[in-house]
Design a protein around this motif. Structure first.
Motif, PDB file in Angstrom:
ATOM      1  N   LEU A 193       0.828  -1.200   0.000  1.00 21.03           N
ATOM      2  CA  LEU A 193       0.000   0.000   0.000  1.00 21.03           C
ATOM      3  C   LEU A 193       0.866   1.256   0.000  1.00 21.03           C
ATOM      4  O   LEU A 193       0.604   2.196  -0.756  1.00 21.03           O
ATOM      5  CB  LEU A 193      -0.918   0.001   1.221  1.00 21.03           C
ATOM      6  CG  LEU A 193      -1.749   1.277   1.435  1.00 21.03           C
ATOM      7  CD1 LEU A 193      -2.663   1.534   0.237  1.00 21.03           C
ATOM      8  CD2 LEU A 193      -2.566   1.187   2.719  1.00 21.03           C
ATOM      9  N   VAL A 194       1.900   1.271   0.826  1.00 17.91           N
ATOM     10  CA  VAL A 194       2.792   2.432   0.886  1.00 17.91           C
ATOM     11  C   VAL A 194       3.445   2.670  -0.476  1.00 17.91           C
ATOM     12  O   VAL A 194       3.516   3.814  -0.965  1.00 17.91           O
ATOM     13  CB  VAL A 194       3.864   2.231   1.974  1.00 17.91           C
ATOM     14  CG1 VAL A 194       4.976   3.277   1.839  1.00 17.91           C
ATOM     15  CG2 VAL A 194       3.238   2.316   3.351  1.00 17.91           C
ATOM     16  N   LYS A 195       3.931   1.589  -1.105  1.00 15.44           N
ATOM     17  CA  LYS A 195       4.583   1.726  -2.415  1.00 15.44           C
ATOM     18  C   LYS A 195       3.624   2.326  -3.441  1.00 15.44           C
ATOM     19  O   LYS A 195       3.992   3.229  -4.197  1.00 15.44           O
ATOM     20  CB  LYS A 195       5.079   0.363  -2.889  1.00 15.44           C
ATOM     21  CG  LYS A 195       5.791   0.409  -4.232  1.00 15.44           C
ATOM     22  CD  LYS A 195       6.214  -0.971  -4.690  1.00 15.44           C
ATOM     23  CE  LYS A 195       5.011  -1.806  -5.107  1.00 15.44           C
ATOM     24  NZ  LYS A 195       5.399  -3.095  -5.712  1.00 15.44           N
ATOM     25  N   ASN A 196       2.395   1.849  -3.475  1.00 12.20           N
ATOM     26  CA  ASN A 196       1.437   2.318  -4.479  1.00 12.20           C
ATOM     27  C   ASN A 196       0.831   3.670  -4.119  1.00 12.20           C
ATOM     28  O   ASN A 196       0.534   4.478  -5.005  1.00 12.20           O
ATOM     29  CB  ASN A 196       0.300   1.296  -4.646  1.00 12.20           C
ATOM     30  CG  ASN A 196       0.773  -0.021  -5.218  1.00 12.20           C
ATOM     31  OD1 ASN A 196       1.729  -0.067  -5.988  1.00 12.20           O
ATOM     32  ND2 ASN A 196       0.120  -1.104  -4.826  1.00 12.20           N
ATOM     33  N   PHE A 197       0.643   3.898  -2.829  1.00 11.35           N
ATOM     34  CA  PHE A 197      -0.104   5.067  -2.371  1.00 11.35           C
ATOM     35  C   PHE A 197       0.783   6.301  -2.237  1.00 11.35           C
ATOM     36  O   PHE A 197       0.328   7.420  -2.494  1.00 11.35           O
ATOM     37  CB  PHE A 197      -0.756   4.734  -1.041  1.00 11.35           C
ATOM     38  CG  PHE A 197      -1.911   5.625  -0.667  1.00 11.35           C
ATOM     39  CD1 PHE A 197      -2.964   5.837  -1.539  1.00 11.35           C
ATOM     40  CD2 PHE A 197      -1.955   6.242   0.575  1.00 11.35           C
ATOM     41  CE1 PHE A 197      -4.036   6.641  -1.199  1.00 11.35           C
ATOM     42  CE2 PHE A 197      -3.024   7.045   0.937  1.00 11.35           C
ATOM     43  CZ  PHE A 197      -4.061   7.245   0.041  1.00 11.35           C
ATOM     44  N   TYR A 198       2.047   6.111  -1.831  1.00 11.64           N
ATOM     45  CA  TYR A 198       2.904   7.249  -1.519  1.00 11.64           C
ATOM     46  C   TYR A 198       4.131   7.388  -2.408  1.00 11.64           C
ATOM     47  O   TYR A 198       4.614   8.498  -2.630  1.00 11.64           O
ATOM     48  CB  TYR A 198       3.402   7.150  -0.066  1.00 11.64           C
ATOM     49  CG  TYR A 198       2.324   7.246   0.981  1.00 11.64           C
ATOM     50  CD1 TYR A 198       1.799   8.473   1.364  1.00 11.64           C
ATOM     51  CD2 TYR A 198       1.848   6.108   1.606  1.00 11.64           C
ATOM     52  CE1 TYR A 198       0.807   8.566   2.338  1.00 11.64           C
ATOM     53  CE2 TYR A 198       0.869   6.179   2.586  1.00 11.64           C
ATOM     54  CZ  TYR A 198       0.354   7.415   2.953  1.00 11.64           C
ATOM     55  OH  TYR A 198      -0.614   7.488   3.912  1.00 11.64           O
ATOM     56  N   LEU A 199       4.680   6.277  -2.871  1.00 15.00           N
ATOM     57  CA  LEU A 199       5.994   6.294  -3.500  1.00 15.00           C
ATOM     58  C   LEU A 199       5.926   6.017  -4.990  1.00 15.00           C
ATOM     59  O   LEU A 199       4.875   5.702  -5.540  1.00 15.00           O
ATOM     60  CB  LEU A 199       6.900   5.264  -2.819  1.00 15.00           C
ATOM     61  CG  LEU A 199       7.002   5.391  -1.292  1.00 15.00           C
ATOM     62  CD1 LEU A 199       7.816   4.250  -0.721  1.00 15.00           C
ATOM     63  CD2 LEU A 199       7.631   6.738  -0.908  1.00 15.00           C
TER      64      LEU A 199
END
Length: 780
Positions: free
Chosen positions: A236-242
């Motif tokens: 989620l972090v990879k897709n959502f923020y980065l």
């Protein structure tokens, strides 16, 4: 005596290295302290990034555009073929029973040729109310709805199916998604996702060191990357923020820190729900498909709640790599991945052995790739956008999740597309020509709703929109307004009034204008209705000049045309440039018994929460009296029965009364037809973009497309009941005087009661031969 040298000069002090190491340790300490401080500052920054986006507006949601819903009611014009096409477009499945939403059972009666459908609708939240999911039975026969009842046996006045989504206005990043709450997710999908992607999701705190070590070992021993160690939170972090940057410093380290921060601030449920709506599942043109709800529509044209086990498994399988496991481009690879997911589901006790066997044997079940795209009507969407831009900012359309309900009828649109493509292809082959283009506008009669719009012979083309922007001379399509101007002078003109079709000439712009008839013949004195029905140029020009160019121009403007009408003689025969949309607006006034209604494509706009934002109420204005319009309409019916449009009745049932007018410009550069029933108005234009000559007249080109369209469309006949103050009588077509049914040359025409001819013609009765008399009555 020699003195011993001091050892201080020969050996270093033992305190010197201790001071050096102390200084080094001090620098290391300060360096570590600085690193910790920087890491803390960086973490605080990452924490603010995590919280700001997660707690704020997570996504820019596109405005979703819907067609008008199919409304079913007793007596509605409908054919089984068109109805089933509509159901399939909505993703309904024809099965052996209708025990769940989205299922249909079909039964055909060989004796009565009626078709009965048992339907379980899905329900939908409309602008006026929420339509519940319901089970009902529909019976179709003789091209209309014969029965509509619920399964308890009670009659239903009306049932409204959910509308088809036909497009959207997407954010700058082109991401599209349908938001779904965790509580509304099929439990099997959530359980399978955790089993496949992150079995220990409930136990870790954002990062799973054991999963990372295990993945590293598996990848090292296999010699390739076969397993990932990222948790769902990390994904989620990879897709959502980065970004997809693979360097450790620029992605992996912040990914780990932000994952831990997410777990600190938010619950597992919040994280999982966000992941379910964020995950990338495919691409549709330039639009990315994000989230499982939209993924279900993209691959299966089904809501998540209606997916079978094997379909849920495919969605979860695609998470690993939407491009690599694309089921359209790599069906075998996608099926293999799906079956791996199914095996995991069985291993974890989510499905039994029988379900596993049945699911692994099932086909992928995806829709055709072209059918998965949502925006399939670019010409109509362009019109919607133009009308919306009058009330909404572009940024709002691309970010606020508006719900826009339009007037487009997918059933009518698909029929228009089919008619245009097949007939134009056939005409090019027949006349050995090419590069013929076309456009079409279809509206409801009375409501002014645009039901279908074609801006190109290729309905998927999203460039130049000829229906809205191609202004071409309309030719004889303007003639009805000349005759309407005359009929508005009832003390001088009725449909039987004798007018001259002899040669005519007028001076205009310093030159003589002398129009000729298409057949190059003069037809002498004729009744007024024949001038229109047969589209004679000479009689029309003389009539228009007699009553006055200014009067005709005002009639054109009152009918709804907002452009400039040049008050020149050539205007009477259509030397005015108009778009098909402008023509549709004028002819709708004729079809609606003289009532002007602005054509519109939007019914309602709702906010993302369902709150109404903008209504588009029906505007009505009586601009012509019903008596004049009825007489004009009757003459336009004669156009199709005996005049320039008579070829239509070679294909359309003669029991259906229609009215229309052909239009052809110089050198047949433009082929037009405008015609209507009691329910539908359709305008067709054919021609070339370079304005070169074609082999197509109005009757030989546009009329053929219009006829193909109308003969397959369930529609209502024109009413033959005259308005108050108008009645039919027999007139002599040579003198315009009152006649009798059995008189030579008698014609049955509508007349205003207060302006009937005062004289009668003397004639010989023709009832000596009963067969001749009967035939004469049928023809007239």
């Amino acid at each position: 005596m020699t003195k011993r040298r001091s050892t201080a000069r020969r050996t270093k002090s033992p305190s010197t290295p201790r001071r050096g190491w102390a200084l080094a340790r001090l620098w290391i300490f300060y360096g570590l302290l600085l690193a910790v401080a920087l890491l803390g500052i960086w973490t605080l920054y990452l924490d603010s990034v995590v919280r700001e986006k997660f707690e704020g507006k997570k996504w820019s949601l596109p405005a979703r555009v819907y067609a008008r819903p199919l409304e079913l009611y007793q007596g509605q014009s409908l054919t089984p073929a068109l109805f089933e096409q509509e159901l399939r477009a909505l993703g309904y499945r024809f099965e052996s029973n209708a025990d769940a939403p989205g299922k249909v059972l079909k039964k055909v009666s060989a004796a009565s040729h009626e078709v009965t459908y048992h339907i379980h609708s899905r329900g939908f939240a409309f602008w006026d109310k929420t339509e519940p999911a319901r089970k009902f039975m529909l019976r179709v026969g003789n091209n209309e709805v014969q029965g509509l009842i619920d399964l308890a046996g009670a009659d239903l006045p009306i049932v409204r199916l959910e509308p088809e989504e036909i497009g959207g206005f997407y954010p700058a990043d082109k991401e599209d998604r349908l938001l779904v709450r965790l509580a509304d997710l099929p439990p099997l999908l959530g359980e399978t996702l955790l089993a496949v992607e992150d079995k220990h999701f409930l136990d870790h705190h954002g990062v799973s060191p054991l999963a990372i070590i295990r993945a590293a070992w598996v990848n090292a021993t296999s010699g390739e990357v076969v397993q990932g160690g990222s948790t769902i939170t990390q994904q989620l972090v990879k897709n959502f923020y980065l970004t997809n940057e693979q360097s450790i410093l620029r992605r992996k380290i912040p990914e780990a820190i932000m994952s831990v921060l997410l777990e600190v601030h938010y619950s597992k449920s919040e994280i999982l729900e966000t992941y379910i709506n964020e995950v990338f599942l495919g691409q549709s043109g330039s639009r990315s498909i994000n989230g499982f709800a939209l993924g279900a529509q993209h691959y299966f044209r089904q809501p998540l709640s209606e997916l079978d086990v094997h379909e849920l498994a495919l969605l979860v399988g695609v998470v690993k790599g939407a491009s690599y496991y694309n089921p359209w481009r790599n069906p075998e690879r996608a099926k293999e991945r799906r079956n791996v997911v199914l095996a995991v589901m069985h291993k974890e006790g989510l499905i039994d052995a029988q379900q596993l066997k049945r699911a692994q044997a099932a086909p992928l079940g995806i829709v055709a790739e072209g059918e998965s795209r949502t925006t399939t009507y670019p010409a109509f969407m362009e019109l919607v956008k133009r009308q919306l831009n009058q009330d909404y900012k572009e940024s709002d359309l691309r970010s606020e999740g508006l719900r826009i309900f339009t007037t487009l009828s997918p059933m009518v649109q698909r029929q228009a597309e089919k008619s245009m493509k097949l007939r134009v292809d056939q005409l090019e082959k027949q006349f050995k020509t090419k590069n013929v283009q076309g456009s079409m506008v279809v509206t409801s009669v009375g409501g002014g709703e645009i039901l279908a719009l074609l801006g190109d012979r290729n309905p998927r083309f999203s460039g130049f929109n000829r229906a809205l922007d191609a202004k071409r001379p309309v030719g004889s399509l303007l003639k009805p307004f000349v005759y309407l101007a005359a009929l508005e002078i009832p003390q001088q003109y009725n449909l039987g009034t004798i007018i001259s079709d002899a040669p005519v000439s007028y001076k205009s712009g310093g030159k003589w204008w002398a129009p000729q008839n298409a057949d190059k013949k003069d037809h002498g004195d004729i009744p007024l209705y024949k001038g229109l029905a047969y589209s004679y140029n000479q009689s029309t020009a003389r009539l228009g000049m007699t009553i006055g160019l200014d009067r005709v121009a005002k009639v054109v403007k009152r009918a709804g045309y907002e452009g400039k009408v040049p008050e020149l003689p050539a205007m009477l025969l259509g030397a005015v440039d108009m778009s098909p949309m402008e023509v549709a607006g004028m002819y709708h006034t004729l079809a609606a018994e003289g009532v002007y209604t602005p054509l519109h494509a939007i019914r309602e706009v709702l906010a993302a929460d369902g709150k109404p934002l903008k209504r588009y109420p029906l505007e009505l204005e009586q601009r012509f009296d019903a008596e004049s319009i009825f007489q004009l309409q009757y003459a336009m019916q004669r156009t199709l029965r005996e005049g320039t449009g008579r070829s239509a009745y070679n294909q359309i049932p003669s029991a259906i009364d229609l009215a229309g007018k052909t239009g052809t410009t110089n050198d047949q550069r433009d082929s037009w037809f405008a015609g209507y029933s009691g329910e539908h108005l359709a305008i067709v234009w054919l021609g070339r973009d370079d304005n070169s000559a074609t082999p197509l007249s109005g009757a030989g080109g546009a009329l053929q497309v219009w006829t193909d369209f109308m003969k397959h469309l369930p529609t209502r006949s024109l009413s033959q009941e005259p308005p108050p103050g108008v009645s039919f009588d027999w007139l002599d077509e040579k003198t315009g005087k009152l006649s009798a049914e059995t008189c030579e040359g008698a014609v049955w025409l509508p007349l205003r009661d207060d302006f009937r001819p005062l004289q009668s013609v003397e004639c010989e009765l023709q009832n000596k031969n009963p067969i001749k008399s009967f035939w004469h009555k049928l023809v007239n």
